[in-house]
Design an enzyme around this catalytic site. Structure first.
Site, PDB file in Angstrom:
ATOM      1  N   LYS A 140       0.883  -1.173  -0.027  1.00 33.27           N
ATOM      2  CA  LYS A 140      -0.096   0.025  -0.002  1.00 33.27           C
ATOM      3  C   LYS A 140       0.942   1.275   0.124  1.00 33.27           C
ATOM      4  O   LYS A 140       1.751   1.486   0.952  1.00 33.27           O
ATOM      5  CB  LYS A 140      -0.843   0.150   1.213  1.00 33.27           C
ATOM      6  CG  LYS A 140      -1.955  -1.137   1.474  1.00 33.27           C
ATOM      7  CD  LYS A 140      -3.025  -0.505   0.683  1.00 33.27           C
ATOM      8  CE  LYS A 140      -4.073  -1.662   0.518  1.00 33.27           C
ATOM      9  NZ  LYS A 140      -5.540  -1.252  -0.198  1.00 33.27           N
ATOM     10  N   ASP A 169      -0.321  -0.355  -4.590  1.00 35.54           N
ATOM     11  CA  ASP A 169      -1.567   0.273  -4.493  1.00 35.54           C
ATOM     12  C   ASP A 169      -1.807   1.324  -3.636  1.00 35.54           C
ATOM     13  O   ASP A 169      -1.706   1.609  -2.670  1.00 35.54           O
ATOM     14  CB  ASP A 169      -2.652  -0.911  -3.886  1.00 35.54           C
ATOM     15  CG  ASP A 169      -4.032  -0.767  -4.041  1.00 35.54           C
ATOM     16  OD1 ASP A 169      -4.458   0.404  -4.681  1.00 35.54           O
ATOM     17  OD2 ASP A 169      -4.915  -1.458  -3.527  1.00 35.54           O
ATOM     18  N   GLU A 195      -1.537   0.009  -9.155  1.00 30.91           N
ATOM     19  CA  GLU A 195      -3.153  -0.199  -8.949  1.00 30.91           C
ATOM     20  C   GLU A 195      -3.733   1.223  -8.386  1.00 30.91           C
ATOM     21  O   GLU A 195      -3.267   1.958  -7.475  1.00 30.91           O
ATOM     22  CB  GLU A 195      -3.320  -1.005  -7.894  1.00 30.91           C
ATOM     23  CG  GLU A 195      -4.875  -1.578  -7.737  1.00 30.91           C
ATOM     24  CD  GLU A 195      -5.066  -2.860  -6.666  1.00 30.91           C
ATOM     25  OE1 GLU A 195      -4.205  -3.517  -6.845  1.00 30.91           O
ATOM     26  OE2 GLU A 195      -5.949  -2.851  -6.102  1.00 30.91           O
ATOM     27  N   ASP A 233      -9.034  -0.525  -9.848  1.00 30.75           N
ATOM     28  CA  ASP A 233      -9.674  -1.148  -8.814  1.00 30.75           C
ATOM     29  C   ASP A 233     -10.922  -0.402  -8.706  1.00 30.75           C
ATOM     30  O   ASP A 233     -12.010  -0.756  -8.860  1.00 30.75           O
ATOM     31  CB  ASP A 233      -8.710  -1.327  -7.555  1.00 30.75           C
ATOM     32  CG  ASP A 233      -9.548  -2.232  -6.465  1.00 30.75           C
ATOM     33  OD1 ASP A 233     -10.531  -2.592  -6.753  1.00 30.75           O
ATOM     34  OD2 ASP A 233      -8.926  -2.170  -5.286  1.00 30.75           O
ATOM     35  N   LYS A 257     -13.461  -7.696  -7.844  1.00 33.39           N
ATOM     36  CA  LYS A 257     -13.900  -8.219  -6.681  1.00 33.39           C
ATOM     37  C   LYS A 257     -15.373  -8.981  -7.172  1.00 33.39           C
ATOM     38  O   LYS A 257     -16.279  -8.259  -7.259  1.00 33.39           O
ATOM     39  CB  LYS A 257     -14.152  -7.269  -5.511  1.00 33.39           C
ATOM     40  CG  LYS A 257     -12.785  -6.461  -5.064  1.00 33.39           C
ATOM     41  CD  LYS A 257     -13.218  -5.661  -3.790  1.00 33.39           C
ATOM     42  CE  LYS A 257     -12.029  -5.023  -3.168  1.00 33.39           C
ATOM     43  NZ  LYS A 257     -10.987  -4.359  -4.252  1.00 33.39           N
TER      44      LYS A 257
HETATM   45 MG    MG Z   1      -6.823  -1.786  -4.318  1.00 33.30          MG
END
Ligand code: MG
Length: 347
Positions: A140, A169, A195, A233, A257
């Site tokens: 992250k 991300d 991402e 995303d 997802k």
């Molecule tokens: Mg993500």
């Protein structure tokens, strides 16, 4: 024409996370959702999970429970198909509960990406996960100071063995200049993709069309200007988003997802046709939703990257978990998930 009639029941649940999840919308401390159960006239029983994430623009648990109440205890399949697409997590659950089983495209084990914490704790975490056998890592970024994070990036890349890959991300945290600085730095490094560099819309529905257009132009531009692929995303949270990005000829990766889309079968068919590389990713659901999501990952015939399912154990209830995070998920692990055990645990 005769339609199949089902006996319908549901179990709303509330499961505290072992470790609260920090999101851009605050601390997420418990998973709430609804497990649905359908039994057909022949006694065949199926389960599905509606696990919404309202800040991704899905419906809420309350809306799911209200819609389930209106279905009643006996429901025919037309009624289920006619539910509005705005109830996309519920529709997803009801499709899952009626799906007999999925045939894997290729039953070979699928690689799983390990999650690294933000900031310097990523380094010891990377070493531990390397020892456990992971080779793909997700870190992250966009959390701390840019210069500090870029220095940590170099340290992380220095620790990676040959063939190891790092995903970054940003959860939409960067402006254009920051994104360009990062992407320039990533070019010569083993970064698999970046991402969502810019723009986490939160509730996609409330976003004005003009702003959305601007952000999507920016993401298209970044994808064209730098060699490191970009993954979407937060920009792909509803069925229609996939159509829009495919219409624009998106050249990068898409993180899906599966639990959050109403029509995964239709969406996967379109993405396979376009040859879009996919990352199947967890919505922090229970084993019921995870079984469906992982089955879809095994059924996917297009280009596939390591799964974003290195999340378990998530809860304090072992019956509710998916397969414990390991460098690979095997088809047997997916088949071993027992939705009925989750259902019984939540009674
Ligand atoms: Mg993500």
């Amino acid at each position: 024409m005769r339609t199949v009639e089902y006996q319908f029941s549901l179990r709303p649940y509330r499961l505290p996370f072992r470790a609260p999840v920090r999101t851009s919308h605050g601390v997420w401390s418990e998973r709430t959702g609804v497990i649905v159960r359908l039994e057909d006239e022949n006694g065949r029983v199926g389960f599905g999970e509606a696990a919404p994430i309202p800040w991704f623009g899905t419906e809420t648990v309350e809306e799911i429970v209200a819609a389930c109440g209106s279905l009643g205890e006996r429901v025919d399949e037309r009624r289920l198909d006619d539910l509005p697409v705005a109830l996309r997590c519920l529709k997803n659950a009801l499709v899952a509960a009626r799906t007999e089983s999925v045939t894997p495209q290729n039953p070979a084990p699928r690689q799983v990406a390990a999650l690294l914490p933000a900031g310097t704790p990523a380094l010891p975490a990377l070493r531990g996960r390397l020892e456990a056998g992971f080779r793909v890592f997700k870190w992250k970024v966009g959390v701390g100071d840019v210069a500090d994070e870029l220095a940590i990036l170099d340290d992380l890349c220095g620790e990676l063995p040959s063939g190891g890959r790092l995903r970054l991300d940003a959860n939409g945290a960067w402006d254009r200049r920051t994104a360009e600085r990062w992407l320039a730095r990533c070019a010569e490094r083993p970064v698999e993709f970046v991402e969502q560099p810019c723009f986490a819309p939160g509730t996609g529905a409330s976003l004005g069309a003009a702003l959305r257009q601007r952000v999507e132009d920016l993401l298209m531009g970044l994808a064209g200007d730098f060699p490191t692929p970009i993954a979407l995303d937060e920009s792909v949270v509803a069925d229609g988003d996939v159509d829009r990005w495919l219409g624009r000829g998106w050249p990068g990766v898409i993180v899906l997802k599966p639990t959050l889309l109403a029509d995964m079968d239709g969406t996967m068919a379109k993405l396979a046709k376009a040859g879009t590389p996919l990352v199947f990713s967890s919505a922090l659901e229970t084993g019921v939703g995870a079984k469906r999501a992982l089955s879809l990952a095994f059924a996917w015939s297009g280009p596939s990257l390591a799964l974003g399912f290195g999340v378990w154990p998530l809860f304090y209830r072992p019956e509710c978990e998916g397969p414990t995070a390991a460098p690979f998920v095997r088809w047997e692990d997916v088949q071993a998930i027992n939705p009925e055990a989750v259902w019984n645990a939540l009674s």
